[in-house]
Design an enzyme around this catalytic site. Structure first.
Site, PDB file in Angstrom:
ATOM      1  CE  LYS A 119      -1.427  24.082  81.573  1.00  0.00           C
ATOM      2  NZ  LYS A 119      -1.627  25.272  80.743  1.00  0.00           N
ATOM      3  CE  LYS A 201       9.150  19.154  75.602  1.00  0.00           C
ATOM      4  NZ  LYS A 201       7.799  19.656  75.698  1.00  0.00           N
ATOM      5  CE  LYS A 204       7.420  27.299  78.324  1.00  0.00           C
ATOM      6  NZ  LYS A 204       7.104  28.158  77.183  1.00  0.00           N
TER       7      LYS A 204
END
Ligand code: TRP
Length: 338
Positions: A119, A201, A204
């Site tokens: 992140k 995978k 979203k």
């Protein structure tokens, strides 16, 4: 929930960030089981809005999405009477315990977290201290309720390990205070892949909107996305190595209909993808329909949602408050004289 210690059922806890609508991958892989768990466990589920601000959020949007996520949790079929369903920031004790746990976590431990590294690379202009101490807030979420089990995906496993280390460390330094939580290993949650790149995978945050199906997508969106799903040129519905696209669609169809791969192969024997893809889309639409209906009903009734959230917060605060008082006493804080 109140008959503490001796008679209480085991507790399962999880929180979900309100920053985006979960995909059918999140649903089939995890959320689907949440409602069932409440039959055997005391369940505590929350919306992690405190975690959400580790990345810059638009305030109006965050407010709205927090409520929508809360409604979606209820729409999964979780009974707010039997379980605790709450919004994290409604229970200030989480932040309180998180501060204390920060002081029982080593800089080096937090710096090793792979999610922090990912992140901070992704949000290089805002590597804030909250992002760094994110896992201690998560540890507080879990330990404050004395949770026995936490259903976690691969991306949160390292945070749960750290939570266990912090709990064990605190217990050893003082006396048993926290339940040391275990990962919840349920029925093998299906791993759903991207519709555009079935080796990845489903996510979203995928830049390609056709890659993922959200739990709140309309039937037309769903049909369109499955129609353009990547397959292969064999045109045979069978589960096999190298057929990632079809394997993924078969997995989705199997999760939604309960049919085995052999049954699916038989059903589509002699038929092509032109028949199979729409069938998968319809099975997803059917699966999501009761959730979407209930969600729409709930989001229309703001007063009811607010009432349920207030009750959830109150129940959560009661359990959390007990742990925090215990912790404060142990570390040597003076009690206020009432
Ligand atoms: N960090 C989790 C995620 O992004 C959300 C979360 C916050 C959580 N607190 C938690 C999950 C406690 C399990 C337990 O997915």
């Amino acid at each position: 929930m109140d008959n503490e210690n001796n008679e209480r059922r085991e507790r399962v806890l999880s929180l979900i960030q309100p920053t985006s609508v979960p995909t059918i991958g999140n649903y089939l892989g995890a959320l689907k089981n949440w409602a069932d768990m409440s039959e055997s466990y005391d369940c505590i589920f929350g919306v992690a809005d405190l975690h959400a601000i580790t990345v810059r959020q638009d305030p109006a949007k965050l407010r709205k999405q927090t409520f929508e996520m809360y409604a979606l949790l209820l729409a999964l079929g979780l009974d707010p009477e039997k379980n605790i369903i709450f919004v994290q920031s409604h229970v200030p004790a989480h932040s309180q315990l998180a501060w204390i746990l920060n002081c029982y976590t080593q800089f080096g431990e937090a710096a090793r977290m792979t999610q922090f590294k990912d992140k901070s690379a992704k949000h290089a202009d805002n590597v804030n201290v909250g992002l760094f101490s994110y896992p201690t807030l998560m540890a507080a979420d879990i330990l404050i309720y004395q949770a026995d089990y936490v259903p976690v995906g691969a991306d949160q496993k390292q945070h749960l390990e750290l939570t266990r280390d912090i709990a064990e460390r605190f217990n050893a330094a003082y006396s048993p205070t926290f339940t040391v939580p275990k990962p919840y290993i349920g029925k093998a949650g299906a791993s759903i892949k991207s519709l555009q790149d079935p080796t990845k995978k489903m996510s979203k945050s995928d830049a390609n909107p056709k890659a993922s199906v959200s739990m709140l997508d309309t039937p037309d969106d769903i049909r369109r996305k499955f129609k353009s799903a990547v397959t292969d040129s064999e045109a045979v519905v069978r589960y096999a190595e190298g057929k990632d696209g079809i394997n993924n669609l078969m997995t989705i169809y199997s999760c939604c209909t309960g049919k085995s791969f052999e049954e699916i192969e038989r059903e589509f024997d002699g038929k092509g993808y032109g028949d199979f893809k729409p069938a998968v889309a319809e099975s997803v639409i059917e699966t999501l329909k009761p959730i979407q209906d209930r969600y729409n009903e709930l989001t229309r009734d703001k007063a009811l949602l607010e009432k349920l959230a207030a009750e959830g917060a109150q129940k959560a605060a009661y359990v959390a408050g007990k742990t925090v008082s215990k912790v404060m006493r142990k570390v040597g804080f003076r009690q206020v004289n009432k």
